[in-house]
Design an enzyme around this catalytic site. Structure first.
Site, PDB file in Angstrom:
ATOM      1  N   SER A   1       0.851  -1.112  -0.245  1.00  0.00           N
ATOM      2  CA  SER A   1      -0.072  -0.036  -0.075  1.00  0.00           C
ATOM      3  C   SER A   1       0.987   1.183   0.047  1.00  0.00           C
ATOM      4  O   SER A   1       1.552   1.487  -0.816  1.00  0.00           O
ATOM      5  CB  SER A   1      -0.838  -0.044   1.194  1.00  0.00           C
ATOM      6  OG  SER A   1      -1.873   1.042   0.815  1.00  0.00           O
TER       7      SER A   1
ATOM      8  N   ASP B   1      -8.909  -5.156  -5.714  1.00  0.00           N
ATOM      9  CA  ASP B   1      -8.731  -3.964  -5.301  1.00  0.00           C
ATOM     10  C   ASP B   1      -9.288  -2.807  -6.268  1.00  0.00           C
ATOM     11  O   ASP B   1      -8.642  -2.646  -7.275  1.00  0.00           O
ATOM     12  CB  ASP B   1      -7.037  -3.854  -5.393  1.00  0.00           C
ATOM     13  CG  ASP B   1      -6.219  -2.695  -4.651  1.00  0.00           C
ATOM     14  OD1 ASP B   1      -7.324  -1.920  -4.117  1.00  0.00           O
ATOM     15  OD2 ASP B   1      -5.324  -2.864  -4.249  1.00  0.00           O
TER      16      ASP B   1
ATOM     17  N   HIS C   1      -8.398  -4.306  -1.352  1.00  0.00           N
ATOM     18  CA  HIS C   1      -6.978  -3.760  -1.319  1.00  0.00           C
ATOM     19  C   HIS C   1      -6.443  -4.459  -0.061  1.00  0.00           C
ATOM     20  O   HIS C   1      -5.122  -4.544   0.139  1.00  0.00           O
ATOM     21  CB  HIS C   1      -7.227  -2.040  -0.918  1.00  0.00           C
ATOM     22  CG  HIS C   1      -5.931  -1.402  -0.752  1.00  0.00           C
ATOM     23  ND1 HIS C   1      -4.998  -1.295  -1.816  1.00  0.00           N
ATOM     24  CD2 HIS C   1      -5.223  -0.996   0.436  1.00  0.00           C
ATOM     25  CE1 HIS C   1      -3.959  -0.566  -1.330  1.00  0.00           C
ATOM     26  NE2 HIS C   1      -4.146  -0.468  -0.128  1.00  0.00           N
TER      27      HIS C   1
END
Length: 345
Positions: free
Chosen positions: A154, A296, A326
């Protein structure tokens, strides 16, 4: 790779001393160490003028003398990636980092920092480049010539790209999960609404309520549609003079937990930092493994395909099917373990 002697936490800028933790391995160098501390470093922030002194909190765990692997997560992650035996905190990625795990502490040392904020730098905003520069200066302080790998998820993946773009000689390889060279405009739109909610709460004196509501909205972007469809398809329940839908209690719980461990200013700064992130892939020569998830919605797979095409160095893209969107980098350790082992081999 040059193996350097273990850095002791003995200078005035470091608050915690290294402690050795015995491990059941025959080789003397398999002895595990754990170092947690704070170093006062000098940085030149992207959105500031001149050098600033900043205290960087870090953790450095693993086999004494082994190569260092940097591991960084999302904006709510901290330096506690994992823990050794006897430590109370398990770590946010403990299923993938540990003795015998995909990132094996018997063969490497994992280094992680707590994300810096503008308040620490004395600036109005903070960039992914600032975080990367802090890690590079910390490597020098710890007498680490070069990191064996940077594993980022991320926001951590964004910082990894900034690291390799600005300091290509300081890392041998990148392993990047659910993070790209820039934020997708739709994701920026969603985060800007979240930040607007928090600012409204600050202006009205309802900071905790606003931060919790913002987190609830964020959760709907972190997870996939399939998971929500499976878990929260039940009928609403009438209580407290209104209907409550199954997903509401879950979201309220997530918001409450976030408020307990995060503050509004930190959230605003790191959320904005994601959207300020912009690295030219052509400036990254480092061999890279990308890992993406079709579910995602924050980091579309198309963005990772573009990143793979444009990276200057060799790059592969691994696609992992998951219902978790995600958050799959946190929820799919069994699928991710073999990919991490191969990428770090």
């Amino acid at each position: 790779m040059t193996f350097l002697p273990e850095a002791r936490c003995s200078d005035p800028g470091c608050t915690d001393a290294t402690r050795a933790v015995p491990a059941p391995f025959a080789e003397p160098r398999a002895r595990l160490t754990a170092q947690r501390g704070t170093r006062r470093l000098q940085l030149s922030p992207k959105y500031g003028n001149g050098l600033r002194e900043v205290d960087v909190s870090y953790a450095w765990h693993g086999a004494a003398g082994a190569p260092t692997v940097i591991v960084q997560g999302g904006i709510s992650a901290d330096r506690d990636v994992t823990a050794l035996a006897g430590e109370a905190v398990s770590g946010w990625w403990h299923e993938l980092v540990g003795e015998g795990a995909a990132i094996d502490l018997r063969h490497c040392r994992v280094l992680a920092i707590d994300w810096l904020t503008p308040a620490q730098l004395g600036t109005g905003s903070i960039s992914s480049e600032d975080q990367a520069d802090a890690l590079v200066v910390l490597l020098a302080e710890l007498r680490i010539t070069r990191a064996y790998a940077f594993v980022g998820s991320s926001y951590g993946a964004m910082v990894g790209l900034a690291f390799a773009s600005r300091h290509p000689l300081q890392v041998e390889r990148l392993v990047l999960l659910a993070g790209a060279h820039r934020a997708h405009p739709l994701s920026t739109a969603q985060r800007s609404v979240q930040r607007g909610i928090v600012r409204l709460g600050q202006a009205s004196g309802n900071v905790d309520e606003a931060l919790a509501l913002s987190r609830q909205l964020a959760i709907t972007t972190y997870r996939g549609s399939a998971e929500f469809g499976r878990r929260f398809a039940g009928a609403p329940e009438f209580r407290e003079d209104r209907f409550h839908f199954p997903v509401e209690d879950y979201l309220v719980h997530q918001g409450r937990r976030f408020v307990e461990r995060f503050d509004a200013d930190r959230f605003l700064a790191l959320s904005e930092s994601i959207d300020l992130h912009d690295v030219a892939p052509e400036q990254v020569p480092t061999p890279t493994t990308l890992i993406g998830f079709p579910s995602d919605r924050l980091v579309p797979l198309a963005d990772l395909c573009e990143l793979q095409r444009r990276l200057r160095g060799p790059a592969t893209l691994e696609v992992v099917e998951s219902p978790y969107g995600h958050d799959a980098f946190l929820k799919e350790p069994e699928q991710l373990a073999p990919l991490l082992r191969e990428a770090l081999a």
